[in-house]
Design a protein around this motif. Sequence first.
Motif, PDB file in Angstrom:
ATOM      1  N   ALA A  28      -6.497  13.722  -6.564  1.00 39.37           N
ATOM      2  CA  ALA A  28      -6.134  12.311  -6.744  1.00 39.37           C
ATOM      3  C   ALA A  28      -6.720  11.485  -5.610  1.00 39.37           C
ATOM      4  O   ALA A  28      -6.014  11.009  -4.732  1.00 39.37           O
ATOM      5  N   PRO A  29      -8.049  11.336  -5.613  1.00 37.56           N
ATOM      6  CA  PRO A  29      -8.698  10.669  -4.483  1.00 37.56           C
ATOM      7  C   PRO A  29      -8.244   9.222  -4.302  1.00 37.56           C
ATOM      8  O   PRO A  29      -8.260   8.698  -3.193  1.00 37.56           O
ATOM      9  N   SER A  30      -7.792   8.583  -5.383  1.00 32.19           N
ATOM     10  CA  SER A  30      -7.408   7.179  -5.254  1.00 32.19           C
ATOM     11  C   SER A  30      -6.043   7.026  -4.568  1.00 32.19           C
ATOM     12  O   SER A  30      -5.655   5.941  -4.193  1.00 32.19           O
ATOM     13  N   HIS A  31      -5.321   8.117  -4.428  1.00 29.76           N
ATOM     14  CA  HIS A  31      -4.002   8.034  -3.783  1.00 29.76           C
ATOM     15  C   HIS A  31      -4.062   8.733  -2.431  1.00 29.76           C
ATOM     16  O   HIS A  31      -3.372   9.713  -2.199  1.00 29.76           O
ATOM     17  N   ASP A  32      -4.943   8.244  -1.594  1.00 35.73           N
ATOM     18  CA  ASP A  32      -5.170   8.918  -0.323  1.00 35.73           C
ATOM     19  C   ASP A  32      -4.119   8.505   0.698  1.00 35.73           C
ATOM     20  O   ASP A  32      -4.226   7.478   1.346  1.00 35.73           O
TER      21      ASP A  32
ATOM     22  N   ALA B 239       0.839  -1.206   0.000  1.00 31.48           N
ATOM     23  CA  ALA B 239       0.000   0.000   0.000  1.00 31.48           C
ATOM     24  C   ALA B 239       0.876   1.259   0.000  1.00 31.48           C
ATOM     25  O   ALA B 239       1.976   1.267   0.541  1.00 31.48           O
ATOM     26  N   LEU B 240       0.335   2.315  -0.625  1.00 33.50           N
ATOM     27  CA  LEU B 240       1.039   3.598  -0.659  1.00 33.50           C
ATOM     28  C   LEU B 240       1.062   4.186   0.750  1.00 33.50           C
ATOM     29  O   LEU B 240       0.021   4.349   1.376  1.00 33.50           O
ATOM     30  N   THR B 241       2.247   4.480   1.287  1.00 37.35           N
ATOM     31  CA  THR B 241       2.321   5.047   2.635  1.00 37.35           C
ATOM     32  C   THR B 241       2.454   6.562   2.606  1.00 37.35           C
ATOM     33  O   THR B 241       1.989   7.258   3.485  1.00 37.35           O
ATOM     34  N   ARG B 242       3.121   7.086   1.608  1.00 38.07           N
ATOM     35  CA  ARG B 242       3.188   8.545   1.418  1.00 38.07           C
ATOM     36  C   ARG B 242       3.642   8.803  -0.009  1.00 38.07           C
ATOM     37  O   ARG B 242       4.182   7.912  -0.671  1.00 38.07           O
TER      38      ARG B 242
END
Length: 272
Positions: free
Chosen positions: A226-230, A70-73
């Motif tokens: 960019a709502p998908s990269h929250d 998952a993207l953390t930042r």
Amino acid sequence: MINYTERVWQLMSDIVERVPALSDVDVNRVLVFARAGRADTPGPYATCHCVSLPPSEPGYYYWRDRATGALTRRSEWFITRSPVVHVGTGAIDFMVSFTLPRFCDQRRVSARKRARYSEHPTWVAKLDTVVHELYHIDPERPGIRRIERADGTPSTRSHGPSFFEDVAAMVNQYLSSNPDPALLEFLQYDFAGLTARYGGVVGTAFRTFPSYPQRYIEVLTPQPEAPSHDCPVEALKLPRVVTHFTDDDLVTREFFAETSRSQVRKGRSRAA
Ligand SMILES: [Zn+2]
């Protein structure tokens, strides 16, 4: 004193007149400048820099959790841009830098290159470098000339298998076109020889020496949604860079075996 970059530019102007494969190169949109490089240290003799590429697609740096993926930042969105270089009356698309005194001395010419020019005096290796850099200029579209594979699809490499042979063919074509020997004379001397003959070697360089115009990062404003990269967003810490260059940013620099120094401002003179 000899202005080395001016001589190279004059030679390039004559080469594109006489070598049909390079006839589409507009040398008025090419700036030749000098960088420092000692003859006894490894490094390039010359480099072709494209300053006319369009801005990149927007992007960002990101960090992922190793376990979950998952993207953390991520960083802010940014694009990369080419600097704007305007010299005299026109825009510059390409810059070709020559390292002095390394280029003049060419102490590390490969055996292959020597073999390619075995019929010629050794200074022809320098003419090869000049033609090589001109051949990197793509007159069709902004950027370094892309090399096509045998099947016609573009390769990611900028030196395809026939690149060096193509250059050698162009060098031979130029030499057999009966060019004015005065245009080539300066290539025959190494750095010490030039200094003895002309009393010194100067070249055009950027005031910001040793730095020169390069692509830079610009934060996009406003930032795209960019709502998908929250995930947490980090601000980019960007160095302050000069993005526009004109004659005022050019200086004449004198080169020595181990060092160099700025000589006089090339642009408008300024009140003290
Ligand atoms: Zn190259």
